[in-house]
Design a protein around this motif. Structure first.
Motif, short mmCIF file in Angstrom:
data_model
loop_
_atom_site.label_atom_id
_atom_site.label_comp_id
_atom_site.label_asym_id
_atom_site.label_seq_id
_atom_site.Cartn_x
_atom_site.Cartn_y
_atom_site.Cartn_z
N LEU A 3 0.84 -1.19 0.00
CA LEU A 3 0.00 0.00 0.00
C LEU A 3 0.88 1.24 0.00
N GLU A 4 0.42 2.26 -0.70
CA GLU A 4 1.13 3.53 -0.72
C GLU A 4 0.21 4.62 -0.22
N ALA A 44 -6.35 1.05 2.21
CA ALA A 44 -6.52 2.29 1.46
C ALA A 44 -7.87 2.89 1.82
N ALA A 45 -7.88 4.20 2.04
CA ALA A 45 -9.13 4.91 2.32
C ALA A 45 -9.78 5.32 1.01
N LYS A 46 -10.97 5.89 1.12
CA LYS A 46 -11.69 6.36 -0.05
C LYS A 46 -10.90 7.45 -0.78
N SER A 47 -10.28 8.34 -0.01
CA SER A 47 -9.48 9.42 -0.59
C SER A 47 -8.14 8.86 -1.07
N GLU A 48 -7.76 9.19 -2.28
CA GLU A 48 -6.50 8.69 -2.85
C GLU A 48 -5.30 9.14 -2.03
N GLY A 49 -4.39 8.22 -1.78
CA GLY A 49 -3.17 8.52 -1.04
C GLY A 49 -3.33 8.51 0.47
N VAL A 50 -4.53 8.18 0.96
CA VAL A 50 -4.78 8.15 2.40
C VAL A 50 -4.92 6.70 2.84
N LEU A 51 -4.25 6.37 3.94
CA LEU A 51 -4.36 5.04 4.53
C LEU A 51 -5.09 5.13 5.86
N ARG A 52 -5.83 4.09 6.18
CA ARG A 52 -6.50 3.95 7.47
C ARG A 52 -5.90 2.72 8.16
N VAL A 90 -4.58 -5.29 1.61
CA VAL A 90 -4.34 -4.72 2.93
C VAL A 90 -2.98 -5.17 3.44
N GLU A 91 -2.52 -4.50 4.48
CA GLU A 91 -1.33 -4.93 5.20
C GLU A 91 -1.77 -5.29 6.61
N LEU A 92 -1.22 -6.36 7.14
CA LEU A 92 -1.52 -6.75 8.51
C LEU A 92 -0.21 -6.83 9.28
N HIS A 99 2.91 -8.04 6.73
CA HIS A 99 2.80 -8.72 5.45
C HIS A 99 1.59 -8.18 4.69
N ASP A 100 1.63 -8.37 3.38
CA ASP A 100 0.52 -7.96 2.52
C ASP A 100 -0.44 -9.13 2.34
N TYR A 101 -1.74 -8.79 2.32
CA TYR A 101 -2.80 -9.77 2.22
C TYR A 101 -3.84 -9.28 1.23
N VAL A 102 -4.65 -10.20 0.76
CA VAL A 102 -5.84 -9.84 -0.01
C VAL A 102 -7.04 -10.36 0.79
N ALA A 103 -8.05 -9.51 0.90
CA ALA A 103 -9.22 -9.82 1.72
C ALA A 103 -10.41 -10.21 0.84
N HIS A 104 -11.22 -11.12 1.35
CA HIS A 104 -12.52 -11.40 0.73
C HIS A 104 -13.53 -11.66 1.85
N VAL A 105 -14.78 -11.38 1.54
CA VAL A 105 -15.84 -11.64 2.51
C VAL A 105 -16.16 -13.13 2.47
N ALA A 106 -16.05 -13.76 3.62
CA ALA A 106 -16.34 -15.19 3.71
C ALA A 106 -17.85 -15.42 3.65
N GLU A 107 -18.23 -16.51 3.01
CA GLU A 107 -19.65 -16.87 2.90
C GLU A 107 -19.81 -18.36 3.19
N GLY A 108 -21.02 -18.75 3.53
CA GLY A 108 -21.35 -20.16 3.70
C GLY A 108 -20.52 -20.83 4.77
N ALA A 109 -20.06 -22.04 4.45
CA ALA A 109 -19.30 -22.85 5.40
C ALA A 109 -17.99 -22.18 5.81
N GLU A 110 -17.37 -21.47 4.86
CA GLU A 110 -16.13 -20.76 5.20
C GLU A 110 -16.41 -19.70 6.27
N ARG A 111 -17.49 -18.94 6.09
CA ARG A 111 -17.84 -17.94 7.10
C ARG A 111 -18.14 -18.59 8.43
N ASP A 112 -18.90 -19.67 8.40
CA ASP A 112 -19.25 -20.37 9.64
C ASP A 112 -18.00 -20.78 10.42
N ALA A 113 -17.01 -21.33 9.71
CA ALA A 113 -15.77 -21.77 10.37
C ALA A 113 -15.01 -20.59 10.96
N TRP A 114 -14.90 -19.51 10.19
CA TRP A 114 -14.18 -18.33 10.68
C TRP A 114 -14.95 -17.63 11.79
#
Length: 146
Positions: A3-4, A44-52, A90-92, A99-114
């Protein structure tokens, strides 16, 4: 993809204080919330160049992490939820490790486990779910290769 941008603290003073203490000490300080370990997620925030940055409960399994968009059971998603949907890279930081990660919204059985893992770490999530009609989203963060 790293992220920058520059961190612009949000409106929650407690979160800003926690992030500053966590980062300044490489996670040796400000690393718990009510006795439960936390990690810091940068997005990354909505505004370009801003991190949250947000401190979230540490929910890890086999190198992946869950980030729960609970907002304490409020009827709407937390503001940061929309940032991650818009840009899932994102970075965690867990302790001194970043480290850098890619996020996705879990659904179904994956969501249940998490969800089960998250509630084990922070039992209040189950109570939060009873306070709202929305299904509380759970993002799964998968490490980026390379």
């Amino acid at each position: 993809m790293p992220l920058e941008g520059e961190w612009e603290p949000g409106t929650a003073d407690w979160a800003t204080t926690q992030v500053r203490g966590f980062e300044a000490s490489d996670g040796r300080e400000a690393n718990t919330l009510r006795g439960v370990p936390v990690v810091v997620v940068t997005m990354a925030a909505k505004s370009e160049g801003v991190l949250r940055k947000i401190p979230v409960m540490r929910v890890e399994h086999d190198g992946e992490y869950a980030v729960v968009a609970s907002k304490g059971g409020a009827p709407e998603h937390p503001a940061w939820y929309h940032n991650v949907v818009r840009n899932p890279n994102v970075e965690l930081q867990d302790g001194a490790e970043r480290h850098d990660y890619v996020a996705h919204v879990a659904e179904g059985a994956e969501r249940d486990a998490w969800w089960e893992r998250a509630v084990e770490v922070w039992p209040a999530y189950a109570e939060y779910q009873t306070k709202t009609d929305r299904q509380i989203p759970v993002f799964v963060l998968t490490p980026l290769e390379g």
